[in-house]
Enzyme design. Structure first.
Site, mmCIF file in Angstrom:
data_model
loop_
_atom_site.group_PDB
_atom_site.id
_atom_site.type_symbol
_atom_site.label_atom_id
_atom_site.label_comp_id
_atom_site.label_asym_id
_atom_site.label_seq_id
_atom_site.Cartn_x
_atom_site.Cartn_y
_atom_site.Cartn_z
ATOM 1 N N GLY A 81 9.617 -6.900 2.963
ATOM 2 C CA GLY A 81 10.056 -7.893 2.559
ATOM 3 C C GLY A 81 8.592 -8.985 3.846
ATOM 4 O O GLY A 81 7.908 -8.402 4.451
ATOM 5 N N LYS A 139 3.851 -8.538 -5.533
ATOM 6 C CA LYS A 139 2.951 -9.688 -4.463
ATOM 7 C C LYS A 139 2.077 -9.540 -3.934
ATOM 8 O O LYS A 139 1.481 -10.928 -3.651
ATOM 9 C CB LYS A 139 4.344 -10.236 -3.723
ATOM 10 C CG LYS A 139 4.278 -9.332 -2.321
ATOM 11 C CD LYS A 139 3.614 -9.547 -1.368
ATOM 12 C CE LYS A 139 3.853 -8.601 -0.266
ATOM 13 N NZ LYS A 139 2.954 -9.020 0.868
ATOM 14 N N THR A 192 3.621 -14.769 1.684
ATOM 15 C CA THR A 192 1.281 -13.910 1.340
ATOM 16 C C THR A 192 0.654 -15.000 0.926
ATOM 17 O O THR A 192 -0.487 -14.929 1.055
ATOM 18 C CB THR A 192 1.776 -12.592 0.421
ATOM 19 O OG1 THR A 192 2.663 -11.905 1.483
ATOM 20 C CG2 THR A 192 0.005 -11.493 0.585
ATOM 21 N N ASN A 200 -4.300 -9.732 1.962
ATOM 22 C CA ASN A 200 -4.196 -10.251 0.376
ATOM 23 C C ASN A 200 -5.022 -11.044 0.162
ATOM 24 O O ASN A 200 -5.895 -11.308 -0.597
ATOM 25 C CB ASN A 200 -2.801 -9.733 0.167
ATOM 26 C CG ASN A 200 -2.719 -8.017 -0.355
ATOM 27 O OD1 ASN A 200 -3.773 -6.828 -1.054
ATOM 28 N ND2 ASN A 200 -2.088 -7.112 0.920
HETATM 29 N N1 LIG Z 1 0.171 -5.277 9.007
HETATM 30 C C1 LIG Z 1 1.592 -6.472 8.314
HETATM 31 O O1 LIG Z 1 1.347 -7.498 8.647
HETATM 32 C C2 LIG Z 1 2.276 -5.236 7.256
HETATM 33 C C3 LIG Z 1 2.042 -4.165 6.902
HETATM 34 N N2 LIG Z 1 2.959 -3.586 5.511
HETATM 35 C C4 LIG Z 1 2.308 -2.835 5.155
HETATM 36 O O2 LIG Z 1 2.010 -1.515 5.985
HETATM 37 C C5 LIG Z 1 1.449 -0.541 5.633
HETATM 38 C C6 LIG Z 1 0.411 0.201 7.183
HETATM 39 O O3 LIG Z 1 -0.014 -1.196 6.706
HETATM 40 P P1 LIG Z 1 -0.765 -2.057 8.080
HETATM 41 O O4 LIG Z 1 -0.369 -1.024 9.400
HETATM 42 O O5 LIG Z 1 -1.199 -3.327 8.288
HETATM 43 O O6 LIG Z 1 -2.376 -0.807 7.816
HETATM 44 P P2 LIG Z 1 -3.455 -1.075 9.286
HETATM 45 O O7 LIG Z 1 -4.564 -0.884 8.350
HETATM 46 O O8 LIG Z 1 -3.293 -1.818 10.187
HETATM 47 O O9 LIG Z 1 -3.228 0.476 9.265
HETATM 48 C C7 LIG Z 1 -3.079 1.577 8.666
HETATM 49 C C8 LIG Z 1 -2.956 2.659 10.233
HETATM 50 O O10 LIG Z 1 -2.529 3.831 8.714
HETATM 51 C C9 LIG Z 1 -3.273 5.377 9.431
HETATM 52 N N3 LIG Z 1 -3.366 5.860 8.630
HETATM 53 C C10 LIG Z 1 -4.577 5.769 7.341
HETATM 54 N N4 LIG Z 1 -4.816 6.726 6.408
HETATM 55 C C11 LIG Z 1 -3.370 7.478 7.223
HETATM 56 C C12 LIG Z 1 -2.980 9.279 6.580
HETATM 57 N N5 LIG Z 1 -3.459 9.628 5.820
HETATM 58 N N6 LIG Z 1 -2.150 9.946 7.592
HETATM 59 C C13 LIG Z 1 -2.326 9.491 8.578
HETATM 60 N N7 LIG Z 1 -1.563 8.097 9.488
HETATM 61 C C14 LIG Z 1 -2.868 7.177 8.320
HETATM 62 C C15 LIG Z 1 -4.339 4.591 9.816
HETATM 63 O O11 LIG Z 1 -5.042 5.549 10.931
HETATM 64 C C16 LIG Z 1 -4.124 3.271 10.336
HETATM 65 O O12 LIG Z 1 -3.507 3.515 11.905
HETATM 66 C C17 LIG Z 1 1.349 -1.150 4.090
HETATM 67 O O13 LIG Z 1 1.650 -0.486 3.146
HETATM 68 C C18 LIG Z 1 0.585 -2.574 4.756
HETATM 69 O O14 LIG Z 1 1.693 -3.256 3.367
HETATM 70 C C19 LIG Z 1 4.259 -4.844 5.412
HETATM 71 C C20 LIG Z 1 4.450 -5.253 6.679
HETATM 72 C C21 LIG Z 1 3.329 -6.401 6.899
HETATM 73 O O1 LIG Z 2 3.234 -7.481 3.102
HETATM 74 C C1 LIG Z 2 2.480 -8.454 4.605
HETATM 75 C C2 LIG Z 2 3.357 -9.571 4.624
HETATM 76 O O2 LIG Z 2 4.794 -9.422 4.281
HETATM 77 C C3 LIG Z 2 1.593 -8.164 4.847
HETATM 78 O O3 LIG Z 2 0.569 -9.113 4.056
HETATM 79 P P1 LIG Z 2 -1.469 -8.710 3.911
HETATM 80 O O4 LIG Z 2 -0.906 -6.827 3.909
HETATM 81 O O5 LIG Z 2 -1.599 -9.430 2.881
HETATM 82 O O6 LIG Z 2 -1.613 -8.932 5.562
#
Ligand SMILES: NC(=O)C1=CN([C@@H]2O[C@H](COP(=O)(O)OP(=O)(O)OC[C@H]3O[C@@H](n4cnc5c(N)ncnc54)[C@H](O)[C@@H]3O)[C@@H](O)[C@H]2O)C=CC1
Ligand SMILES: O=C(CO)COP(=O)(O)O
Length: 316
Positions: free
Chosen positions: A126, A181, A238, A246
């Site tokens: 979300g 999205k 987004t 993105n």
């Molecule tokens: N950042 C945001 O605002 C939001 C992110 N998400 C979702 O959360 C997910 C993660 O995104 P973020 O935390 O923002 O990314 P990020 O790039 O900040 O962090 C990714 C993390 O995953 C770890 N990682 C990568 N490969 C791995 C593996 N094979 N095993 C264990 N850990 C691993 C990395 O070390 C890093 O700490 C994505 O799918 C994103 O769409 C959802 C809502 C909001």
């Molecule tokens: O999923 C997200 C907001 O809901 C975070 O967006 P981005 O991965 O594009 O930064």
């Protein structure tokens, strides 16, 4: 509460800040040490102090929490489940990723089910930027779980005063809303980056939503889910904010600017996965197809714009 968050990226760390009494696991021992010492995730969520009750660990096998939040990029999840299946299989696994796996063309819960059929799986998705959640700003998310009782328990366990979870049993709809999205957000960024104007962005968001719905409904999702937080809600956030990676990636593609390739941009791989999925199911998704072709280098932004404008006139 017995919750651990696996993955100390921006989102996993933000959830730890919001929930407080949790264990935060990172695969990187140096990162764990650094966070334990400084009480901050300077790599992924700088400037936000980690609450004192958040425990940091690098030892996955030592985690005894029953509810595990998987907060890692979509394309990393299948390998992670494969490598750590014995530790994960008897727990409740709540996927927090948004995307479609490029090889098996499944969303996060689909990938969990395929790899660990006995695990109890759910999805947290979300509209939410990590910084907003970490700062305790009001946020509403979807907790999707096919098992209504488990969904209700997780809703209680993971909601806080500021983080408000809505239940849904339509996991397919929630998975696809969150994945698709991001693809449209890349396209929206391209439109703005290439100076096509805000009217064009609004048109693209609406037509993008139409193609999100076409695929999701064909795969068994419910229209209401797409119209909710995990679909339309997240699309609005987004496509409209430069805080989105993105959207920023799209901006760079549209304007020809450099982009840091180490940034997590879920929509890039997902565009390619979804273009294949749509083709397999005979669903017309022109925007997604164009985004995938631009990312793969087959099409320029100008060619994509011209191709979309040259499509036959049709009913809405
Ligand atoms: N950042 C945001 O605002 C939001 C992110 N998400 C979702 O959360 C997910 C993660 O995104 P973020 O935390 O923002 O990314 P990020 O790039 O900040 O962090 C990714 C993390 O995953 C770890 N990682 C990568 N490969 C791995 C593996 N094979 N095993 C264990 N850990 C691993 C990395 O070390 C890093 O700490 C994505 O799918 C994103 O769409 C959802 C809502 C909001
Ligand atoms: O999923 C997200 C907001 O809901 C975070 O967006 P981005 O991965 O594009 O930064």
């Amino acid at each position: 509460m017995s919750v651990a968050i696996l993955g100390a990226g921006a989102f996993g760390t933000a959830l730890a800040c919001a929930l407080g009494q949790v264990t935060l696991w990172t695969r990187d021992a140096d990162h764990a040490r650094d966070m334990a010492d400084t009480r901050e995730n300077t790599r992924r969520l700088p400037g936000i102090p980690l609450p004192g009750e958040v425990q940091i660990t690098h030892d996955l096998a030592g985690i005894d929490a029953q509810t595990l939040l998987l907060a890692m990029p979509m394309q990393a999840m299948r390998g992670f489940l494969h490598d750590h299946g014995t530790v994960l299989q008897d727990r409740v696994l709540v996927a927090c990723s948004k995307g479609v796996d490029l090889d098996v063309l499944l969303g996060p819960v689909g990938v969990i089910r395929q790899n660990l059929p006995d695990a109890r799986a759910a999805l947290l998705t979300g509209p939410s930027f990590a910084h907003d959640i970490a700062r305790g700003l009001p946020t509403a998310l979807t907790l999707a779980c096919e098992d209504p009782e488990l969904g209700m328990a997780l809703q209680q366990e993971l909601s806080t005063n500021a983080l408000r979870l809505y239940r849904n049993t339509d996991v397919t709809g929630a998975e696809l809303g969150g994945a698709l999205k991001n693809v449209i957000a890349i396209a929206a960024g391209m439109v703005i980056g290439a100076d096509m104007g805000e009217s064009a962005r609004a048109a693209l968001m609406a037509r993008g939503y139409a193609e999100m719905q076409r695929l999701a409904l064909a795969l068994g999702a419910q229209a209401d889910t797409l119209a909710g937080l995990s679909g339309l809600g997240d699309l609005i956030l987004t496509c409209g904010s430069e805080k989105s990676r993105n959207f920023r990636y799209g901006l760079a593609l549209g304007s020809g600017a450099e982009f840091d390739t180490t940034t997590t941009v879920e929509g890039a791989a997902t565009a390619r996965a979804v273009a294949r999925l749509a083709q397999e199911h005979g669903i017309d998704m022109p925007i997604t197809r164009m985004v995938a072709a631009m990312i793969e280098g087959y099409l320029t932004v100008t060619e994509a714009r011209d191709a979309l404008l040259a499509r036959p006139l049709t009913e809405e």
